[in-house]
Design a protein around this motif. Structure first.
Motif, PDB file in Angstrom:
ATOM      1  N   GLU A 123      75.344   2.280  68.093  1.00  0.00           N
ATOM      2  CA  GLU A 123      75.652   3.389  68.980  1.00  0.00           C
ATOM      3  C   GLU A 123      76.480   2.887  70.150  1.00  0.00           C
ATOM      4  O   GLU A 123      76.490   1.710  70.473  1.00  0.00           O
ATOM      5  N   GLY A 153      67.498  12.051  71.969  1.00  0.00           N
ATOM      6  CA  GLY A 153      67.322  10.714  72.525  1.00  0.00           C
ATOM      7  C   GLY A 153      65.862  10.384  72.780  1.00  0.00           C
ATOM      8  O   GLY A 153      65.394   9.284  72.478  1.00  0.00           O
ATOM      9  N   ALA A 212      75.466   6.993  75.405  1.00  0.00           N
ATOM     10  CA  ALA A 212      74.103   6.949  75.929  1.00  0.00           C
ATOM     11  C   ALA A 212      74.101   7.188  77.438  1.00  0.00           C
ATOM     12  O   ALA A 212      73.237   7.885  77.972  1.00  0.00           O
ATOM     13  N   TYR A 224      64.730   4.533  74.415  1.00  0.00           N
ATOM     14  CA  TYR A 224      65.728   3.501  74.146  1.00  0.00           C
ATOM     15  C   TYR A 224      65.090   2.116  74.122  1.00  0.00           C
ATOM     16  O   TYR A 224      65.521   1.234  73.373  1.00  0.00           O
ATOM     17  N   PRO A 239      69.502   0.366  70.846  1.00  0.00           N
ATOM     18  CA  PRO A 239      70.730   1.030  70.414  1.00  0.00           C
ATOM     19  C   PRO A 239      71.641   0.149  69.578  1.00  0.00           C
ATOM     20  O   PRO A 239      72.304   0.625  68.672  1.00  0.00           O
ATOM     21  N   SER A 282      63.710   1.793  70.805  1.00  0.00           N
ATOM     22  CA  SER A 282      64.685   1.901  69.723  1.00  0.00           C
ATOM     23  C   SER A 282      65.986   1.278  70.192  1.00  0.00           C
ATOM     24  O   SER A 282      66.809   1.934  70.821  1.00  0.00           O
ATOM     25  N   ARG A 300      63.891   9.543  69.570  1.00  0.00           N
ATOM     26  CA  ARG A 300      64.398   8.448  68.733  1.00  0.00           C
ATOM     27  C   ARG A 300      63.244   7.707  68.070  1.00  0.00           C
ATOM     28  O   ARG A 300      62.262   7.370  68.728  1.00  0.00           O
ATOM     29  N   LEU A 337      63.625   9.092  78.385  1.00  0.00           N
ATOM     30  CA  LEU A 337      64.782   8.608  77.630  1.00  0.00           C
ATOM     31  C   LEU A 337      64.841   7.086  77.635  1.00  0.00           C
ATOM     32  O   LEU A 337      65.127   6.454  76.605  1.00  0.00           O
ATOM     33  N   SER A 373      77.276   2.656  74.075  1.00  0.00           N
ATOM     34  CA  SER A 373      76.551   2.743  75.341  1.00  0.00           C
ATOM     35  C   SER A 373      77.137   3.804  76.256  1.00  0.00           C
ATOM     36  O   SER A 373      76.429   4.371  77.082  1.00  0.00           O
TER      37      SER A 373
END
Length: 572
Positions: free
Chosen positions: A114, A322, A119, A104, A109, A107, A325, A100, A116
């Motif tokens: 998005e 996630g 997430a 991230y 966020p 990508s 992503r 994950l 946090s």
């Protein structure tokens, strides 16, 4: 979400756990051996009781040897099963979080607007729920299926009618896991959404603690948190009620199966009639009943586990989404070498937009020669920070190219350079740059190799931090014990320690006092390499050899050209 979709959601995470497939297989083997050992113990005990009552023959040495051996084996396997599953759970947790985090990291966020807090709910809450599933529950489900197949096969050999009763009851028990599957999944998804919302609001409150206290928002936030917690608790109660209802139905079915097996076994043994053509010895009846009970109990345990897993389908989907992503920067198939010597930066017809919003940059071009110091000026929202982010390859442009240019004119697109090599050559200092929890030395060495303390102290002296902090001092989370100016100096020092050839700076002096701004600006001006810095402050821009003005493109505007001017002459 259908059952097939739920299974697919769990399956999407298996590639991330591929390194643990042997450990997962080992966990299944240990769990299966333990479960089969327990089933064998119950059958052997029932067999001994049946022969002792009907034939009046006590168990012999072979029976005692088998039972003692199974007891010892079960003891060892129970301990081994706990040890294996707990060790595997920690590794599963680490694998999923690393996958994950990598997603991230690829990508960003912030580009996708998005939250946090959501997430964090995925990274902490959802993955912690799933670790036990992959480390233990999958093995238990496999073991239950194996015990059922073994029990069914043995029952079919002894008495086919009993095997049919056992199979029919097991099918009904398995059906209960599917009967309320949709309702259980919907309840589980709602519970997860409520908890995710609560996590997001908590992150907001903690991140804006000064505003919460200054505006007297604490009672309101506490009330909202209590309300969200109450909703989640109510949904959890509904899920628990549904689970208990399913469990009650299964108990009724298991009881009916036991009664049915007793009936057909007694009929086959001639217990219910005076016929002499009995197909089964009455002494075997207890063992057959224990065998059937072991098989249907294994299916019951599996069905109960599946019912409790329905809420996890939402967690599996969120974690899988996630991990999958799409990256905002693509890895080059054939990485190219970074040119030696001084490096410049070139923007050729670069366009970029955040999500589906209008472009921040459109056909923008500029050249920064190797060793040149260039400032970026322009109003807020014009795209200065976007230019710096593209040069730092936090994102890739939607059109055009960003290149590193050598002194001989050789240009290499940053999209074609290996990320590690690129980070060695280019360093970024942002206005929102964060210090990590730990010592100053730990922070300065982040992202670089070992450096002697003398070099670290020399860099601290350059940024004016040598007299008020030591290398072994703890900075606290986010550098909480430091002022904004002190944090800016240390973040700049951290970039300089990496010995970059290109230094990218984004509004680092925006909120500094005049003295700190002067020190930081002079350090940047004295950097022996290429500098590209975005700023809206005249005092900062005055230190640069050239200033490039950036303007946000108007709708249907023509591509923006590089416009250079000197701040001392035209006041930019």
């Amino acid at each position: 979400m259908s059952t097939r979709a739920a299974i697919r959601g769990f399956g999407r995470l298996l590639p991330a756990l591929r390194p643990e497939r042997r450990a997962m297989a080992g966990s299944y083997l240990v769990a299966t051996a333990s479960a089969l050992g327990l089933a064998a113990l119950s059958v052997l005990t029932a067999w001994a009781v049946g022969h002792a009552i009907v034939d009046r023959t006590p168990p012999g040495p072979v029976w005692w040897t088998a039972v003692i051996g199974l007891v010892l084996l079960r003891t060892v396997l129970t301990w081994q099963e706990m040890d294996v599953s707990h060790a595997l759970a920690y590794r599963v947790l680490a694998r999923l979080r690393m996958a994950l985090f990598d997603a991230y990291a690829r990508s960003v966020p912030a580009r996708r607007r998005e939250h946090s807090g959501r997430a964090a709910a995925v990274a902490m809450g959802d993955i912690e729920k799933l670790e036990f599933f992959y480390a233990h529950t999958v093995a238990q489900l496999g073991a239950s299926l194996t015990v059922f197949l073994a029990s069914f096969t043995a029952a079919a050999v002894l008495l086919p009618e009993a095997a049919l009763v056992m199979f029919g009851g097991s099918a009904l028990v398995a059906g209960t896991a599917l009967c309320w599957a949709g309702a259980a999944r919907r309840i589980g998804e709602r519970e997860q959404r409520d908890r995710e919302t609560l996590s997001a609001r908590t992150v907001d409150a903690l991140g804006a603690l000064r505003e919460v206290l200054g505006y007297g928002l604490a009672p309101r936030i506490v009330a909202e948190a209590a309300e969200a917690t109450g909703r989640a608790a109510a949904v959890s109660c509904r899920r628990e009620l549904l689970s208990r209802l399913s469990a009650g139905v299964r108990e009724v079915i298991v009881t009916a199966v036991v009664i049915g097996v007793i009936a057909v076994s007694a009929a086959a043994a001639g217990v219910l009639s005076d016929t002499a053509d009995a197909r089964l010895s009455p002494a075997v009846l207890p063992a057959l009943i224990a065998l059937a009970l072991a098989g249907v109990s294994a299916v019951t345990e599996a069905a109960t586990t599946l019912t409790e897993l329905h809420p996890l389908t939402a967690s599996a989907r969120r974690v899988a989404d996630g991990v999958a992503r799409p990256p905002v920067v693509s890895a080059p198939e054939r990485p190219r070498r970074v040119p030696d010597g001084p490096l410049g930066v070139r923007f050729r017809g670069v366009s970029f937009s955040y999500d589906d919003r209008r472009p921040t940059l459109q056909g923008w071009s500029a050249d920064v020669a190797p060793g040149e110091h260039v400032g970026l000026a322009g109003p807020s929202g014009a795209g200065k920070s976007t230019v710096v982010a593209l040069a730092a390859r936090l994102w890739d442009p939607s059109a055009g190219a960003v290149e590193l240019v050598a002194a001989d004119g050789t240009a290499v697109p940053v999209t074609g350079i290996d990320d590690e090599a690129f980070r060695d050559a280019v360093a970024l200092v942002e206005q929102e740059a964060r210090l990590f929890h730990g010592t100053l030395r730990d922070n300065l060495l982040r992202g670089t190799g070992p450096r002697p303390d003398a070099e670290l102290r020399e860099v601290l002296e350059r940024v004016g931090a040598g007299g008020w902090i030591g290398l072994d001092e703890e900075l606290g989370e986010g550098g909480v014990r430091l002022s904004g100016g002190q944090q800016a100096r240390l973040c700049l020092a951290r970039a300089l320690v990496r010995r970059p050839r290109v230094l990218l700076v984004d509004e680092v002096t925006a909120s500094l006092d005049p003295e700190t701004e002067r020190v930081v600006s002079e350090v940047i001006a004295g950097f022996d390499g290429t500098v590209l810095a975005a700023s809206h402050r005249h005092e900062t821009l005055a230190h640069f050899e050239r200033v490039v003005h950036v303007q946000a493109p108007a709708p249907d505007s023509e591509p923006e050209k590089d416009r250079a001017r000197h701040p001392a002459r035209d006041g930019s």
